[in-house]
Design a protein around this motif. Structure first.
Motif, PDB file in Angstrom:
ATOM      1  N   TYR A 315     -36.348 -78.470   6.462  1.00  0.00           N
ATOM      2  CA  TYR A 315     -35.989 -77.539   7.522  1.00  0.00           C
ATOM      3  C   TYR A 315     -36.620 -77.896   8.863  1.00  0.00           C
ATOM      4  CZ  TYR A 315     -35.011 -75.118   3.183  1.00  0.00           C
ATOM      5  OH  TYR A 315     -34.550 -74.805   1.923  1.00  0.00           O
ATOM      6  N   ALA A 345     -36.292 -71.307   0.086  1.00  0.00           N
ATOM      7  CA  ALA A 345     -35.551 -70.435   0.994  1.00  0.00           C
ATOM      8  C   ALA A 345     -35.046 -69.146   0.353  1.00  0.00           C
ATOM      9  CB  ALA A 345     -34.377 -71.199   1.612  1.00  0.00           C
ATOM     10  N   GLU A 346     -34.969 -69.074  -0.975  1.00  0.00           N
ATOM     11  CA  GLU A 346     -34.390 -67.896  -1.616  1.00  0.00           C
ATOM     12  C   GLU A 346     -35.437 -67.045  -2.336  1.00  0.00           C
ATOM     13  OE1 GLU A 346     -31.120 -69.001  -4.059  1.00  0.00           O
ATOM     14  OE2 GLU A 346     -29.937 -69.787  -2.394  1.00  0.00           O
ATOM     15  N   GLY A 355     -37.145 -64.778   1.778  1.00  0.00           N
ATOM     16  CA  GLY A 355     -36.693 -66.009   2.390  1.00  0.00           C
ATOM     17  C   GLY A 355     -37.777 -66.956   2.858  1.00  0.00           C
ATOM     18  N   GLU A 373     -28.761 -61.938   4.309  1.00  0.00           N
ATOM     19  CA  GLU A 373     -28.817 -62.994   5.324  1.00  0.00           C
ATOM     20  C   GLU A 373     -30.221 -63.581   5.461  1.00  0.00           C
ATOM     21  OE1 GLU A 373     -25.304 -61.760   8.479  1.00  0.00           O
ATOM     22  OE2 GLU A 373     -27.226 -60.686   8.546  1.00  0.00           O
ATOM     23  N   ASN A 376     -30.873 -66.896   4.017  1.00  0.00           N
ATOM     24  CA  ASN A 376     -30.290 -68.056   4.697  1.00  0.00           C
ATOM     25  C   ASN A 376     -31.361 -68.642   5.609  1.00  0.00           C
ATOM     26  OD1 ASN A 376     -29.049 -69.729   6.655  1.00  0.00           O
ATOM     27  ND2 ASN A 376     -27.108 -68.645   6.464  1.00  0.00           N
ATOM     28  N   VAL A 379     -30.925 -68.189   9.446  1.00  0.00           N
ATOM     29  CA  VAL A 379     -31.197 -66.819   9.899  1.00  0.00           C
ATOM     30  C   VAL A 379     -32.693 -66.515   9.809  1.00  0.00           C
ATOM     31  CG1 VAL A 379     -30.761 -64.376   9.439  1.00  0.00           C
ATOM     32  CG2 VAL A 379     -28.901 -66.039   9.229  1.00  0.00           C
ATOM     33  N   SER A 380     -33.333 -66.939   8.735  1.00  0.00           N
ATOM     34  CA  SER A 380     -34.741 -66.649   8.518  1.00  0.00           C
ATOM     35  C   SER A 380     -35.610 -67.203   9.638  1.00  0.00           C
ATOM     36  CB  SER A 380     -35.195 -67.221   7.170  1.00  0.00           C
ATOM     37  OG  SER A 380     -36.523 -66.851   6.891  1.00  0.00           O
TER      38      SER A 380
END
Length: 491
Positions: A315, A345-346, A355, A373, A376, A379-380
């Motif tokens: 990321y 991420a999840e 997130g 969201e 995601n 978005v995070s």
């Protein structure tokens, strides 16, 4: 001459007496009806549920606290579950001490206290105990049994083995008194280390046991069960005092409310929502995947495994894109992400933080992101920077950029309100409220101590401040590592 007496006088007297009797009976009947009506009204009032349930409690680890602006606490979430089940709207009031709670219940200004109190004969004369019954005494905190501990005779399985053991407890506490009583009962000496000082509290001593700094301490059983989630390597099985029965309290006049709560309490253990609540607070252990910092001394070797040539994570591009809005090096965002989620991420933490960047649902909503969201990563990271920008505004008066970043990180982790509390405490005790290192950070640690979180200048109550203290240190230390391992061209 004989005068005849009137024959009507006795009849008049009889009629008069009869009239008086009828009037008296009528008055008596009216009085009885009035009393019956009053009694019926009183009974109805005693049995009625309030239109809005007014709840009072103390701030604390097991009762109520805020974390990242979310309201939490086992007793608080438990009473919410009960109120929802009974269809009662609810308001919450935080009292400064137990005496204030009792005064509010006695005066009728509050309906229910959810700070559990020991059931006693004296208490029954004043209050109605209600709700789920808990049993809590004092327990020994030690590390889990191991072969090495067994060989060294360190593991304590019964109270007689406490003789000769060195046990650290806060000075002048009921833990110290219990150990002194045990010495008399056992006819021997326990090496009691009574610690004085503002930074000594039960949660810190549990952490020291987990980190092998000390071998034993004694704490309240309920606090031990709650705090153990952070330290899965400790053992709290040995009770060293008789457990007390603990329940909520209400006024003896609130018969209907107490009976309704008791009926709910009988069924609650079988309700799935209660099982999940209990599990979340008392059974789930913190893992590497949690957003909470580790309780162990930090080991950077694990961090090095994911570092590549000039690359920190999948990321990095997201961090580099969003960092200019904040004006911070992008590696700080990367460090936050690893601290919150290990770059997963999840993930969803025990507190509800979600997130890559550990955003709370309410925070996400305030910045236009749904719970789904927040899982995601795009978005995070965007919401994280929005949140950091909003948090930093509270510390604009701090001229030192490094200290402003640290204060902002602390606010991101705990919520701005708790950091402002710590700043007020720092100012009160002669420290610099605009400097995190060595000043505000010390008072954020003290926000788990009742002496400080009940101080009049401290408006937002209990916080597990040790975690925020470590959070800032670990994020900034990791940032320095990340910066040294990556190109600075993108900063």
């Amino acid at each position: 001459m004989t005068v005849a007496k009137p024959k009507s006088l006795p009849m008049l007297l009889i009629l008069l007496l009869l009239g008086l009797a009828i009037a008296g009976a009528s008055i008596a009947l009216g009085y009885r009806r009035t009393k019956q009506k009053e009694q019926g009204t009183l009974y109805a009032r005693r049995m009625a549920l309030p239109d809005t349930l007014r709840v009072v409690t103390l701030s604390g680890a097991t009762t109520y606290f805020t974390y990242r602006d979310e309201e939490m606490g086992y007793q608080y979430e438990l009473v919410k579950l009960m109120a929802d089940s009974l269809g009662l709207p609810m308001t919450l009031h935080i009292a400064p001490n137990l005496e204030a709670i009792h005064n509010l219940i006695d005066s009728g200004l509050m309906d229910l206290s959810i700070t559990p109190e020991a059931v006693s004969g004296t208490g029954k004369q004043r209050y109605r105990y209600t709700g789920l019954e808990e049993r809590s005494g004092l327990v020994l905190v030690q590390r889990r049994a191991s072969r090495q501990q067994g060989q060294q005779g360190m593991y304590v399985s019964n109270v007689t083995q406490l003789l000769g053991k060195r046990i650290h407890v806060p000075a002048e506490s009921r833990y110290e008194q219990r150990l002194l009583n045990l010495e008399q009962q056992l006819g021997g000496d326990i090496d009691i280390v009574a610690l004085s000082g503002d930074t000594i509290n039960s949660e810190d001593l549990m952490a020291q046991v987990a980190n092998r700094e000390i071998d034993y301490t004694v704490v309240d059983q309920e606090l031990a069960r709650l705090t153990k989630r952070y330290y899965p390597g400790i053992d709290i099985k040995l009770e060293i005092g008789f457990p007390q029965r603990l329940r909520w309290i209400t006024s003896p006049e609130r018969v209907g409310l107490a009976e309704a709560i008791d009926r709910w309490a009988e069924q609650a253990p079988e309700v799935e929502a209660y099982k999940q609540l209990y599990k979340r607070y008392f059974e789930e252990e913190q893992t590497e995947d949690s957003q909470e910092p580790s309780s162990k001394p930090y080991d950077w070797r694990g961090e090095m495994l994911h570092l590549g040539a000039g690359r920190l994570s999948p990321y990095d591009a997201l961090f580099q894109k969003e960092a200019p809005r904040l004006g911070w090096p992008w590696q700080i965002l990367a460090s936050i992400a690893y601290q919150e989620s290990n770059f997963k991420a999840e993930i969803i933490g025990w507190s509800g933080a979600r997130g890559l960047m550990g955003i709370m649902p309410r925070t996400g909503q305030s910045f236009g992101a749904s719970k789904a969201e927040l899982l995601n990563p795009v978005v995070s990271v965007r919401v994280s920077v929005d949140c950091l920008l909003a948090t930093e505004r509270y510390f604009r008066s701090v001229e030192d950029v490094e200290q402003r970043i640290r204060l902002t990180l602390a606010g991101y982790n705990a919520g701005v309100a708790h950091i402002q509390d710590a700043q007020r405490l720092a100012r009160k005790y002669g420290s610099d409220p605009n400097r995190w290192d060595g000043h505000v950070e010390e008072f954020i640690r003290l926000k788990s101590d009742p002496k400080y979180y009940t101080d009049p200048v401290c408006k937002y109550g209990y916080l597990r401040g040790r975690e925020t203290y470590k959070y800032v240190r670990e994020v900034m230390a990791r940032y320095e590592l990340y910066r040294s391992k990556t190109s600075t061209a993108a900063e």
